[in-house]
Motif scaffolding. Structure first.
Motif, PDB file in Angstrom:
ATOM      1  N   THR A  20       0.845  -1.146   0.053  1.00 63.63           N
ATOM      2  CA  THR A  20       0.079  -0.120  -0.132  1.00 63.63           C
ATOM      3  C   THR A  20       1.057   1.199  -0.209  1.00 63.63           C
ATOM      4  OG1 THR A  20      -1.771   1.189   1.125  1.00 63.63           O
ATOM      5  CG2 THR A  20      -0.383  -0.087   2.447  1.00 63.63           C
ATOM      6  N   PHE A  21       0.506   2.405  -0.514  1.00 66.08           N
ATOM      7  CA  PHE A  21       1.025   3.585  -0.762  1.00 66.08           C
ATOM      8  C   PHE A  21       1.697   3.909   0.694  1.00 66.08           C
ATOM      9  CE2 PHE A  21       1.683   8.030  -0.331  1.00 66.08           C
ATOM     10  CZ  PHE A  21       2.294   8.366  -1.525  1.00 66.08           C
ATOM     11  N   GLY A  22       2.927   4.123   0.819  1.00 70.32           N
ATOM     12  CA  GLY A  22       3.380   4.525   2.021  1.00 70.32           C
ATOM     13  C   GLY A  22       4.279   3.640   2.731  1.00 70.32           C
ATOM     14  N   LEU A  23       3.998   2.291   2.531  1.00 71.31           N
ATOM     15  CA  LEU A  23       4.741   1.070   2.911  1.00 71.31           C
ATOM     16  C   LEU A  23       5.782   0.564   2.220  1.00 71.31           C
ATOM     17  CD1 LEU A  23       2.052  -0.488   5.105  1.00 71.31           C
ATOM     18  CD2 LEU A  23       3.515   0.971   5.936  1.00 71.31           C
ATOM     19  N   GLU A  24       6.106   1.074   1.016  1.00 66.26           N
ATOM     20  CA  GLU A  24       7.117   0.237   0.078  1.00 66.26           C
ATOM     21  C   GLU A  24       8.231   0.068   0.721  1.00 66.26           C
ATOM     22  OE1 GLU A  24       5.262   3.055  -0.809  1.00 66.26           O
ATOM     23  OE2 GLU A  24       4.310   3.034  -2.568  1.00 66.26           O
ATOM     24  N   ASN A  25       8.981   1.098   1.479  1.00 70.79           N
ATOM     25  CA  ASN A  25      10.222   1.146   1.976  1.00 70.79           C
ATOM     26  C   ASN A  25      10.260   0.125   3.121  1.00 70.79           C
ATOM     27  OD1 ASN A  25      11.964   2.551   0.273  1.00 70.79           O
ATOM     28  ND2 ASN A  25      10.737   4.429   1.067  1.00 70.79           N
ATOM     29  N   VAL A  26       9.020   0.032   3.841  1.00 75.33           N
ATOM     30  CA  VAL A  26       9.013  -1.054   4.817  1.00 75.33           C
ATOM     31  C   VAL A  26       9.105  -2.393   4.569  1.00 75.33           C
ATOM     32  CG1 VAL A  26       7.505  -1.943   6.855  1.00 75.33           C
ATOM     33  CG2 VAL A  26       7.712   0.392   6.332  1.00 75.33           C
ATOM     34  N   ARG A 364       5.444  12.955  10.113  1.00 73.94           N
ATOM     35  CA  ARG A 364       4.144  12.506   9.760  1.00 73.94           C
ATOM     36  C   ARG A 364       4.626  11.739   8.581  1.00 73.94           C
ATOM     37  NH1 ARG A 364       0.423  16.863   8.252  1.00 73.94           N
ATOM     38  NH2 ARG A 364       0.356  18.541  10.019  1.00 73.94           N
ATOM     39  N   ARG A 365       3.632  10.676   8.277  1.00 73.69           N
ATOM     40  CA  ARG A 365       3.716  10.034   7.136  1.00 73.69           C
ATOM     41  C   ARG A 365       2.417   9.787   6.752  1.00 73.69           C
ATOM     42  NH1 ARG A 365       7.111   5.529   4.882  1.00 73.69           N
ATOM     43  NH2 ARG A 365       8.909   6.382   6.136  1.00 73.69           N
ATOM     44  N   LYS A 366       2.202   9.881   5.274  1.00 79.05           N
ATOM     45  CA  LYS A 366       0.780   9.608   4.578  1.00 79.05           C
ATOM     46  C   LYS A 366       0.817   8.295   4.382  1.00 79.05           C
ATOM     47  CE  LYS A 366      -0.698  12.205   0.902  1.00 79.05           C
ATOM     48  NZ  LYS A 366      -0.898  12.177  -0.448  1.00 79.05           N
ATOM     49  N   LEU A 367      -0.571   7.589   4.876  1.00 76.84           N
ATOM     50  CA  LEU A 367      -0.558   6.183   4.520  1.00 76.84           C
ATOM     51  C   LEU A 367      -2.288   6.048   4.266  1.00 76.84           C
ATOM     52  CD1 LEU A 367       1.381   4.544   7.754  1.00 76.84           C
ATOM     53  CD2 LEU A 367       1.812   4.685   5.461  1.00 76.84           C
ATOM     54  N   GLY A 370      -7.026   1.042   3.689  1.00 78.35           N
ATOM     55  CA  GLY A 370      -7.876   0.781   2.816  1.00 78.35           C
ATOM     56  C   GLY A 370      -7.984   1.996   1.947  1.00 78.35           C
ATOM     57  N   ARG A 371      -9.000   2.826   1.615  1.00 79.27           N
ATOM     58  CA  ARG A 371      -8.971   3.727   0.650  1.00 79.27           C
ATOM     59  C   ARG A 371      -8.859   5.252   1.578  1.00 79.27           C
ATOM     60  NH1 ARG A 371     -12.956   2.479  -3.905  1.00 79.27           N
ATOM     61  NH2 ARG A 371     -11.751   0.669  -4.696  1.00 79.27           N
ATOM     62  N   LEU A 372      -8.865   4.820   2.885  1.00 80.52           N
ATOM     63  CA  LEU A 372      -8.914   6.369   3.630  1.00 80.52           C
ATOM     64  C   LEU A 372      -7.528   6.784   3.893  1.00 80.52           C
ATOM     65  CD1 LEU A 372     -11.038   7.664   5.348  1.00 80.52           C
ATOM     66  CD2 LEU A 372     -10.297   6.360   7.266  1.00 80.52           C
ATOM     67  N   GLU A 373      -7.304   8.043   3.491  1.00 79.52           N
ATOM     68  CA  GLU A 373      -6.184   8.396   3.577  1.00 79.52           C
ATOM     69  C   GLU A 373      -5.921   9.168   5.291  1.00 79.52           C
ATOM     70  OE1 GLU A 373      -5.186  12.285   0.978  1.00 79.52           O
ATOM     71  OE2 GLU A 373      -3.969  12.863   2.458  1.00 79.52           O
ATOM     72  N   CYS A 374      -4.619   8.484   5.667  1.00 78.99           N
ATOM     73  CA  CYS A 374      -4.636   9.043   7.058  1.00 78.99           C
ATOM     74  C   CYS A 374      -3.184   9.453   7.191  1.00 78.99           C
ATOM     75  CB  CYS A 374      -4.268   7.461   7.910  1.00 78.99           C
ATOM     76  SG  CYS A 374      -5.857   6.500   7.866  1.00 78.99           S
ATOM     77  N   GLN A 375      -2.658   9.872   8.121  1.00 81.25           N
ATOM     78  CA  GLN A 375      -1.434  10.463   8.668  1.00 81.25           C
ATOM     79  C   GLN A 375      -0.901   9.611   9.881  1.00 81.25           C
ATOM     80  OE1 GLN A 375       0.511  12.849   7.269  1.00 81.25           O
ATOM     81  NE2 GLN A 375      -1.139  13.572   5.756  1.00 81.25           N
ATOM     82  N   TYR A 376       0.252   9.359   9.841  1.00 84.69           N
ATOM     83  CA  TYR A 376       1.037   8.561  11.010  1.00 84.69           C
ATOM     84  C   TYR A 376       1.693   9.645  11.805  1.00 84.69           C
ATOM     85  CZ  TYR A 376       2.949   4.418  13.231  1.00 84.69           C
ATOM     86  OH  TYR A 376       3.345   3.506  14.282  1.00 84.69           O
ATOM     87  N   TYR A 377       1.210  10.163  12.825  1.00 80.58           N
ATOM     88  CA  TYR A 377       1.998  11.050  13.692  1.00 80.58           C
ATOM     89  C   TYR A 377       2.860  10.396  14.554  1.00 80.58           C
ATOM     90  CZ  TYR A 377      -2.081  13.951  11.859  1.00 80.58           C
ATOM     91  OH  TYR A 377      -2.947  14.691  11.055  1.00 80.58           O
ATOM     92  N   GLN A 378       4.003  10.910  14.544  1.00 75.82           N
ATOM     93  CA  GLN A 378       5.218  10.381  15.354  1.00 75.82           C
ATOM     94  C   GLN A 378       5.796  11.480  16.152  1.00 75.82           C
ATOM     95  OE1 GLN A 378       7.703   8.257  12.108  1.00 75.82           O
ATOM     96  NE2 GLN A 378       5.806   8.281  10.777  1.00 75.82           N
ATOM     97  N   TYR A 379       5.881  10.865  17.664  1.00 78.28           N
ATOM     98  CA  TYR A 379       6.441  11.518  18.500  1.00 78.28           C
ATOM     99  C   TYR A 379       7.616  11.044  19.248  1.00 78.28           C
ATOM    100  CZ  TYR A 379       2.206  14.220  17.934  1.00 78.28           C
ATOM    101  OH  TYR A 379       1.155  14.863  17.429  1.00 78.28           O
TER     102      TYR A 379
END
Ligand code: SAM
Length: 407
Positions: A20-26, A364-367, A370-379
């Motif tokens: 899924t978009f955003g996890l390719e490098n993982v 932050r990372r956009k992930l 499913g189809r829902l655009e989310c942000q992964y907020y990292q602290y």
């Protein structure tokens, strides 16, 4: 007489792990950890090469990839002539037996060949022509095993693949019933791997729902191959040696570690979610590693230090209403504030999360869930005093604060 497909001893395939978009490098890092260094990362996919053994290993071990495909060919296809002629020359006879069922699905992005039904029909016809070279006949019954083919056109380049996975890799088999807004297992595994959590550190999910994040972390911490509890489409294929998957499973079982040093803590205010997490953890074989109980976010306290909170709180679009969600995020800000040694990771589709939470994320990372655009907020919090330096690609941050860099 019809011959079986002739796959010579252990050919090397071009393989694509889709992501899924955003996890390719993982996914690329997972492949590198499995020993596959020559990966090529592009949007939604990681290309590498491997044999039948590698297909089995990667099917069992990839945690964040969606599926594993064999790339049969890739070539420029600006018109139907080029698409048909080049598809017909690909080695279909080596992959598909005479009775193969081979539905063709397709997509076209920024390409001159826009009609997906016509593209699919052209590919199907070209494959039939290719198969006729070995099996002269009027028509093919397609009564045998399934070999799903995809034609993907991107900027006039055609990629033809065969899916080896069947039901997506997120179907681990442990989650028969999900909560109200469950996270995909592959996404949960990605969130954990994008964090600084490791099996030595406490982990907490205060909105655990069906327990996906905790279970994926437990599988990772115990080095349990996430695909051990399921089967894969290609296991059934004529040319796939039955020993290949059997040996890969045996090897995977031998790698399992005892439980993580720290129990994984899950909370949810819904008693049904607590029961669901317990049931799913039992199904996944990691119940002993997870402690879950009913708790409101406002009651969260801990004396533990240097832990990670990885969580997916409710968000407006899917659960509850906005005023309630805002109150939950404000509570998160309040109860997380004393946890000064903890690293905090929050996946939400809510765009005003930081405002209510009261702190801007370091990263932050956009992930897409499913189809829902989310942000992964990292602290990221401080590194534990006695910890070894982080992995090289993660250590790109400062010395005293774990910056989730690299991926
Ligand atoms: C988006 S879901 C989490 C889904 C979870 N990651 C999974 O994979 O199933 C959010 C969860 O937060 C819980 N929740 C909502 N408000 C809460 C509150 N105030 N305190 C604790 N839990 C809450 C809900 O019951 C729901 O299970």
């Amino acid at each position: 007489m019809d011959e079986a497909p002739t796959i010579s001893a252990m050919p090397l395939f071009d393989l694509i792990a889709t992501a899924t978009f955003g996890l390719e490098n993982v996914v690329a890092r997972e492949l590198s950890d499995l020993g596959y260094q020559d990966t090529v990362v592009s949007d939604g996919r990681v290309l590498f090469s491997g044999t039948e053994h590698d297909i089995a290993r990667c099917s069992l071990w990839l945690r964040s990839a969606d599926r594993l495909l064999i790339r049969v060919g890739e070539f420029p296809a600006p018109d139907f002539g080029a698409l048909f002629d080049q598809t017909m020359e690909l080695p279909w006879n080596e992959l598909l037996p005479v009775d193969a069922r081979f539905p063709v699905s397709g997509r076209s992005v920024r390409s001159q060949l826009k009609s997906v039904p016509r593209v699919q029909a052209a590919v199907k016809k070209a494959i039939v022509e290719n198969l006729k070279r070995r099996h002269p006949r009027f028509r093919f019954e397609e009564s045998g095993r399934l070999y799903p083919i995809e034609i993907s056109l991107l900027k006039d380049v055609a990629t033809l693949t065969v899916d080896t996975t069947g039901p997506g890799l997120h179907r681990r088999g442990y989650r028969k019933t999900a909560g109200r807004a469950p996270l995909r297992e592959t996404m949960a595994a990605g969130l954990v791997q994008l964090s600084y959590w490791n099996r030595e550190r406490p982990l907490m999910d205060p909105f655990c729902g069906s327990g996906t994040i905790l279970i994926e972390a437990a599988l990772l911490g115990r080095r349990i191959a996430p695909g051990l509890g399921r089967s894969f489409l290609c296991e059934d294929w004529e040319w796939m040696d039955r020993r290949v998957f059997r040996e890969a499973r045996e090897a995977a079982r031998a790698e399992r570690l005892p439980g993580p040093v720290e129990p994984l803590l899950g909370y949810d205010h819904d008693p049904a979610a607590v029961r669901l997490t317990e049931r799913n953890a039992t199904q996944a074989g990691v119940a002993a590693d997870i402690r879950v109980r009913r708790q409101e976010i406002s009651d969260l306290t801990t004396r533990k230090e240097y832990g990670c909170i990885i969580t997916n709180p409710p968000w407006g679009e899917r659960l509850g209403d906005n005023a309630e969600i805002e109150a939950v995020y404000r509570e998160m800000g309040r109860v997380f504030e004393p946890l000064t040694t903890w690293s905090i990771y929050v996946l939400t589709a809510c765009r005003w999360f930081e405002k209510q939470f009261g702190r801007r994320a370091a990263r932050r990372r956009k992930l897409y869930n499913g189809r829902l655009e989310c942000q992964y907020y990292q602290y990221p919090g401080p590194r534990p005093p006695d910890s070894r330096p982080a992995a090289p690609e993660q250590a790109a941050g400062s010395a005293d604060s774990e910056k989730a860099g690299g991926l």
